[in-house]
Design a protein around this motif. Structure first.
Motif, mmCIF file in Angstrom:
data_model
loop_
_atom_site.group_PDB
_atom_site.id
_atom_site.type_symbol
_atom_site.label_atom_id
_atom_site.label_comp_id
_atom_site.label_asym_id
_atom_site.label_seq_id
_atom_site.Cartn_x
_atom_site.Cartn_y
_atom_site.Cartn_z
ATOM 1 N N LEU A 17 0.837 -1.205 0.000
ATOM 2 C CA LEU A 17 0.000 0.000 0.000
ATOM 3 C C LEU A 17 0.870 1.254 0.000
ATOM 4 O O LEU A 17 0.615 2.201 -0.754
ATOM 5 N N LEU A 18 1.899 1.264 0.841
ATOM 6 C CA LEU A 18 2.792 2.416 0.895
ATOM 7 C C LEU A 18 3.518 2.611 -0.436
ATOM 8 O O LEU A 18 3.663 3.735 -0.915
ATOM 9 N N LYS A 19 3.969 1.513 -1.039
ATOM 10 C CA LYS A 19 4.683 1.594 -2.316
ATOM 11 C C LYS A 19 3.786 2.190 -3.398
ATOM 12 O O LYS A 19 4.193 3.101 -4.122
ATOM 13 N N ASP A 20 2.564 1.698 -3.502
ATOM 14 C CA ASP A 20 1.658 2.216 -4.526
ATOM 15 C C ASP A 20 1.267 3.662 -4.249
ATOM 16 O O ASP A 20 1.122 4.471 -5.185
ATOM 17 N N THR A 21 1.098 4.008 -2.980
ATOM 18 C CA THR A 21 0.789 5.393 -2.626
ATOM 19 C C THR A 21 1.952 6.302 -2.983
ATOM 20 O O THR A 21 1.760 7.390 -3.558
ATOM 21 N N MET A 22 3.171 5.866 -2.680
ATOM 22 C CA MET A 22 4.353 6.665 -3.013
ATOM 23 C C MET A 22 4.487 6.840 -4.512
ATOM 24 O O MET A 22 4.838 7.916 -4.991
ATOM 25 N N ARG A 23 4.188 5.797 -5.262
ATOM 26 C CA ARG A 23 4.246 5.920 -6.729
ATOM 27 C C ARG A 23 3.237 6.947 -7.225
ATOM 28 O O ARG A 23 3.514 7.701 -8.165
ATOM 29 N N ALA A 24 2.061 6.986 -6.620
ATOM 30 C CA ALA A 24 1.045 7.972 -7.017
ATOM 31 C C ALA A 24 1.511 9.388 -6.664
ATOM 32 O O ALA A 24 1.351 10.322 -7.471
ATOM 33 N N PHE A 25 2.089 9.565 -5.471
ATOM 34 C CA PHE A 25 2.666 10.866 -5.096
ATOM 35 C C PHE A 25 3.731 11.260 -6.120
ATOM 36 O O PHE A 25 3.768 12.392 -6.596
ATOM 37 N N ASP A 26 4.608 10.317 -6.433
ATOM 38 C CA ASP A 26 5.722 10.558 -7.340
ATOM 39 C C ASP A 26 5.227 10.995 -8.715
ATOM 40 O O ASP A 26 5.722 11.977 -9.274
ATOM 41 N N ARG A 27 4.258 10.283 -9.263
ATOM 42 C CA ARG A 27 3.715 10.633 -10.595
ATOM 43 C C ARG A 27 3.113 12.033 -10.582
ATOM 44 O O ARG A 27 3.307 12.813 -11.520
ATOM 45 N N SER A 28 2.387 12.343 -9.528
ATOM 46 C CA SER A 28 1.719 13.638 -9.445
ATOM 47 C C SER A 28 2.735 14.782 -9.367
ATOM 48 O O SER A 28 2.607 15.787 -10.068
ATOM 49 N N LEU A 29 3.745 14.618 -8.525
ATOM 50 C CA LEU A 29 4.759 15.668 -8.399
ATOM 51 C C LEU A 29 5.632 15.732 -9.642
ATOM 52 O O LEU A 29 5.952 16.820 -10.127
ATOM 53 N N ARG A 30 5.996 14.590 -10.179
ATOM 54 C CA ARG A 30 6.840 14.535 -11.381
ATOM 55 C C ARG A 30 6.186 15.319 -12.527
ATOM 56 O O ARG A 30 6.851 16.075 -13.240
ATOM 57 N N ALA A 31 4.888 15.158 -12.707
ATOM 58 C CA ALA A 31 4.176 15.871 -13.775
ATOM 59 C C ALA A 31 4.224 17.374 -13.550
ATOM 60 O O ALA A 31 4.416 18.147 -14.506
ATOM 61 N N ARG A 32 4.080 17.804 -12.318
ATOM 62 C CA ARG A 32 4.112 19.235 -12.017
ATOM 63 C C ARG A 32 5.519 19.807 -12.207
ATOM 64 O O ARG A 32 5.685 20.910 -12.731
ATOM 65 N N ILE A 121 -3.849 17.591 -2.271
ATOM 66 C CA ILE A 121 -4.721 16.716 -3.057
ATOM 67 C C ILE A 121 -4.824 15.356 -2.386
ATOM 68 O O ILE A 121 -5.911 14.789 -2.245
ATOM 69 N N ALA A 122 -3.689 14.818 -1.964
ATOM 70 C CA ALA A 122 -3.669 13.496 -1.329
ATOM 71 C C ALA A 122 -4.488 13.479 -0.040
ATOM 72 O O ALA A 122 -5.107 12.463 0.293
ATOM 73 N N LEU A 123 -4.523 14.581 0.666
ATOM 74 C CA LEU A 123 -5.207 14.633 1.961
ATOM 75 C C LEU A 123 -6.650 15.128 1.880
ATOM 76 O O LEU A 123 -7.306 15.262 2.915
ATOM 77 N N GLN A 124 -7.157 15.373 0.669
ATOM 78 C CA GLN A 124 -8.547 15.803 0.534
ATOM 79 C C GLN A 124 -9.459 14.774 1.183
ATOM 80 O O GLN A 124 -9.346 13.575 0.928
ATOM 81 N N GLY A 125 -10.363 15.239 2.021
ATOM 82 C CA GLY A 125 -11.320 14.355 2.675
ATOM 83 C C GLY A 125 -10.781 13.634 3.895
ATOM 84 O O GLY A 125 -11.507 12.865 4.522
#
Length: 153
Positions: A17-32, A121-125
């Protein structure tokens, strides 16, 4: 991927779960970062240098958790982009010191808000108390694993 976590294996290991979450963080920041022409690998070093400018190449490698040859390649690229200046001192030609340029310092005002946006974005809700509890939990997990690693050495 989301269906996988919510339905297929909701009780799978924390590490996955942590690995997949980190990958999602990484993709989001990398794009920005890419929109500003900054590579993710450079972001790692910039973050450290914004807090502690003037580190040696070796110190910077250790802080980033990256091998020195990899750091040196990244620093040469960052130097050519005008983000850092590499310096050897007459009294110690062995060490290479890394200093931010004005352009490298100015990137902080542009890039840090992008990382803050990804976090928001990650912490929304997520209620503030739960976010604080998650942070405490992750820090405890990191401490536990760091101790385990040190004991293994």
């Amino acid at each position: 991927m989301l269906r996988h976590w919510h339905e297929a294996v909701p009780n799978d290991r924390m590490a996955h779960l942590l690995k997949d979450t980190m990958r999602a963080f990484d993709r989001s920041l990398r794009a920005r970062l890419a929109r500003h022409g900054v590579q993710m690998g450079h972001w790692v070093y910039l973050r450290i240098l914004w807090e502690r400018d003037g580190l040696t190449k070796r110190e910077l490698s250790m802080e980033a958790g990256v091998a020195e040859p990899t750091t040196f390649i990244a620093l040469r690229a960052m130097e050519s982009l005008g983000y850092v200046r590499l310096e050897q001192r007459a009294d110690n030609r062995k060490n290479v010191y890394v200093h931010l340029t004005d352009e490298g310092r100015q990137l902080k005002g542009v890039l840090v808000p992008l990382a803050e946006e990804v976090n928001a974005i990650a912490l929304q809700g997520v209620p503030e108390a739960e976010a604080a509890a998650a942070r405490r939990t992750l820090l405890t997990m990191l401490d536990n694993l760091s101790r385990d690693e040190a004991q293994g050495d």
